[in-house]
Design a protein around this motif. Structure first.
Motif, PDB file in Angstrom:
ATOM      1  N   SER A  78       0.824  -1.216   0.000  1.00 55.89           N
ATOM      2  CA  SER A  78       0.000   0.000   0.000  1.00 55.89           C
ATOM      3  C   SER A  78       0.853   1.258   0.000  1.00 55.89           C
ATOM      4  CB  SER A  78      -0.934  -0.006   1.213  1.00 55.89           C
ATOM      5  OG  SER A  78      -0.194  -0.043   2.424  1.00 55.89           O
ATOM      6  N   ILE A  82       0.686   4.195  -2.823  1.00 53.50           N
ATOM      7  CA  ILE A  82       0.416   5.587  -2.466  1.00 53.50           C
ATOM      8  C   ILE A  82       1.564   6.485  -2.894  1.00 53.50           C
ATOM      9  CG2 ILE A  82       0.096   7.142  -0.503  1.00 53.50           C
ATOM     10  CD1 ILE A  82      -1.398   4.855   0.885  1.00 53.50           C
ATOM     11  N   LEU A  85       1.126   7.158  -6.533  1.00 53.97           N
ATOM     12  CA  LEU A  85       0.018   8.094  -6.771  1.00 53.97           C
ATOM     13  C   LEU A  85       0.411   9.522  -6.413  1.00 53.97           C
ATOM     14  CD1 LEU A  85      -2.904   5.915  -5.380  1.00 53.97           C
ATOM     15  CD2 LEU A  85      -2.559   6.564  -7.770  1.00 53.97           C
ATOM     16  N   SER A  89       0.650  12.616  -9.045  1.00 52.50           N
ATOM     17  CA  SER A  89      -0.220  13.772  -8.801  1.00 52.50           C
ATOM     18  C   SER A  89       0.577  15.069  -8.761  1.00 52.50           C
ATOM     19  CB  SER A  89      -0.984  13.583  -7.490  1.00 52.50           C
ATOM     20  OG  SER A  89      -0.097  13.561  -6.384  1.00 52.50           O
ATOM     21  N   ALA A 135      -5.507  12.104 -10.915  1.00 59.32           N
ATOM     22  CA  ALA A 135      -5.017  11.756  -9.580  1.00 59.32           C
ATOM     23  C   ALA A 135      -4.719  13.003  -8.759  1.00 59.32           C
ATOM     24  CB  ALA A 135      -3.764  10.887  -9.701  1.00 59.32           C
ATOM     25  N   SER A 138      -7.964  14.333  -6.936  1.00 57.23           N
ATOM     26  CA  SER A 138      -8.452  13.395  -5.918  1.00 57.23           C
ATOM     27  C   SER A 138      -7.518  13.331  -4.726  1.00 57.23           C
ATOM     28  CB  SER A 138      -8.629  12.006  -6.538  1.00 57.23           C
ATOM     29  OG  SER A 138      -9.592  12.034  -7.575  1.00 57.23           O
ATOM     30  N   ILE A 139      -6.211  13.250  -4.969  1.00 56.83           N
ATOM     31  CA  ILE A 139      -5.250  13.189  -3.869  1.00 56.83           C
ATOM     32  C   ILE A 139      -5.249  14.502  -3.086  1.00 56.83           C
ATOM     33  CG2 ILE A 139      -2.823  12.955  -3.276  1.00 56.83           C
ATOM     34  CD1 ILE A 139      -4.077  10.361  -4.091  1.00 56.83           C
ATOM     35  N   GLY A 266      -9.098   7.501   2.324  1.00 57.52           N
ATOM     36  CA  GLY A 266      -9.651   6.807   1.170  1.00 57.52           C
ATOM     37  C   GLY A 266     -11.139   7.040   1.008  1.00 57.52           C
ATOM     38  N   ALA A 313      -8.757   3.302 -11.539  1.00 59.33           N
ATOM     39  CA  ALA A 313      -7.794   4.117 -10.802  1.00 59.33           C
ATOM     40  C   ALA A 313      -8.368   4.575  -9.465  1.00 59.33           C
ATOM     41  CB  ALA A 313      -7.382   5.319 -11.646  1.00 59.33           C
ATOM     42  N   THR A 317      -6.924   3.465  -5.704  1.00 58.05           N
ATOM     43  CA  THR A 317      -6.497   4.500  -4.762  1.00 58.05           C
ATOM     44  C   THR A 317      -7.187   4.351  -3.422  1.00 58.05           C
ATOM     45  OG1 THR A 317      -6.112   6.018  -6.613  1.00 58.05           O
ATOM     46  CG2 THR A 317      -6.316   6.980  -4.417  1.00 58.05           C
TER      47      THR A 317
END
Length: 337
Positions: A78, A82, A85, A89, A135, A138-139, A266, A313, A317
């Motif tokens: 994980s 991350i 991602l 981003s 991304a 969203s991040i 999340g 995606a 995430t």
């Protein structure tokens, strides 16, 4: 005649203060002495040899948790997901050289082609480029909303749990009011009157509805921590409220807040996509997975690739952050080991 009968002298039994000396004749007494000396030497070597001894400093909660996390494959997988991602981003141009807003209607809904592995959407935009650039929004929403909700919730909940009284009762009733507000319905009402196309209205709404959960967790953790003996001892020695809160209570009450905030990150990303799908979250020209899923929903039979990649995606995430939260929870909770 002596008044008391004294036992006869036995040469094999030493008197007071005398030590048993070897006879030098190899009798049973010498064998027993040799075994005792060998055992004493062995015990002495073991006590001074390598390994954890009584002088070893015990690990703290955080060092012990890090020791557990480094050996947890769920945490490693994980964390790598991350990290990837976060990198794309910040620098999406590392793996996507195109422009997510550059579209060609002549290529509308076309499938995969050389240089465009995910195909095109209804407007003729490259799905791969938009998935990579999506991304960032969203991040950003997830991280900012989590930091805001964690700070506000832990601050209010910690103060209420530490001082108690009417402030604690008031915070509990206010939190109950926010718990009664449906998230999606509240988002439709609150964000429908906002005209901004930036991420901050969505972040503010998520913080507004997210802090009560963390406040309740922080309040209960502080109430538990302040009842420990070391806190009572610090109070008896004259420590002030600020010192007890910052030095003794907060470091031992923050672990549950970190676990809940990690899992909630999340959830907040999924909530942003849901609100964007409904048309009240992020809005064009912002590139978002929720917007792309909303545009592709009506064309799922004609061009399923438009929905597959942004939805995949988004799912990966959310899964990565939930897996990270579960790993952190297992490491910080001794009962789950």
């Amino acid at each position: 005649m002596p008044e008391h009968n004294e036992p006869a002298y036995d040469p094999l039994q030493p008197g007071e203060g005398e030590a048993i000396a070897p006879t030098g004749q190899g009798g049973p007494m010498d064998l027993a002495l040799d075994e005792a000396e060998s055992l004493e030497k062995t015990l002495g070597d073991d006590s001074t040899g390598p390994g954890p001894g009584p002088q070893e400093k015990p690990r703290s909660l955080w060092s012990d948790a890090w020791h557990q996390l480094r050996r947890n494959p769920v945490f490693i997988i994980s964390s790598l997901m991350i990290l990837f991602l976060v990198i794309i981003s910040i620098w999406p141009q590392l793996i996507a050289s195109g422009d997510p807003l550059q579209c060609d209607l002549s290529k509308s809904q076309q499938g995969s082609s050389p240089g465009h592995p995910f195909g095109y959407d209804t407007q003729g935009c490259d799905v791969y480029t938009r998935t990579v650039y999506g991304a960032r929004a969203s991040i950003t929403v997830g991280v900012c909303a989590t930091l805001g909700a964690a700070f506000l919730g832990s601050l209010l909940g910690g103060l209420a749990g530490f001082f108690g009284g009417w402030g604690d009762a008031l915070l509990s009733r206010v939190a109950d009011i926010f718990f009664g507000i449906p998230v999606v319905l509240g988002g439709l009402v609150f964000l429908s009157v906002v005209t901004s196309t930036t991420v901050w209205p969505v972040v503010g709404f998520i913080v507004l509805l997210g802090w009560p959960q963390i406040a309740r967790i922080g309040r209960g953790s502080v109430i538990t921590a302040k009842q420990n003996d070391y806190v009572q001892a610090a109070r008896a020695l004259g420590a002030g409220n600020s010192r007890m809160m910052l030095r003794h209570v907060a470091p031992n009450a923050i672990a549950p807040v970190i676990v809940v905030a990690t899992i909630a990150l999340g959830t907040y990303i999924a909530l942003e996509a849901t609100l964007s799908f409904l048309g009240v979250g992020l809005r064009p020209p912002t590139v978002s997975w929720g917007i792309d899923i909303s545009n592709a929903a009506s064309q799922i039979r004609n061009a399923p690739h438009m929905l597959l990649w942004p939805a995949g995606a988004l799912s990966l995430t959310v899964l990565a952050f939930i897996m990270l939260g579960d790993a952190v929870r297992d490491a910080l909770d001794p009962k789950l080991r």
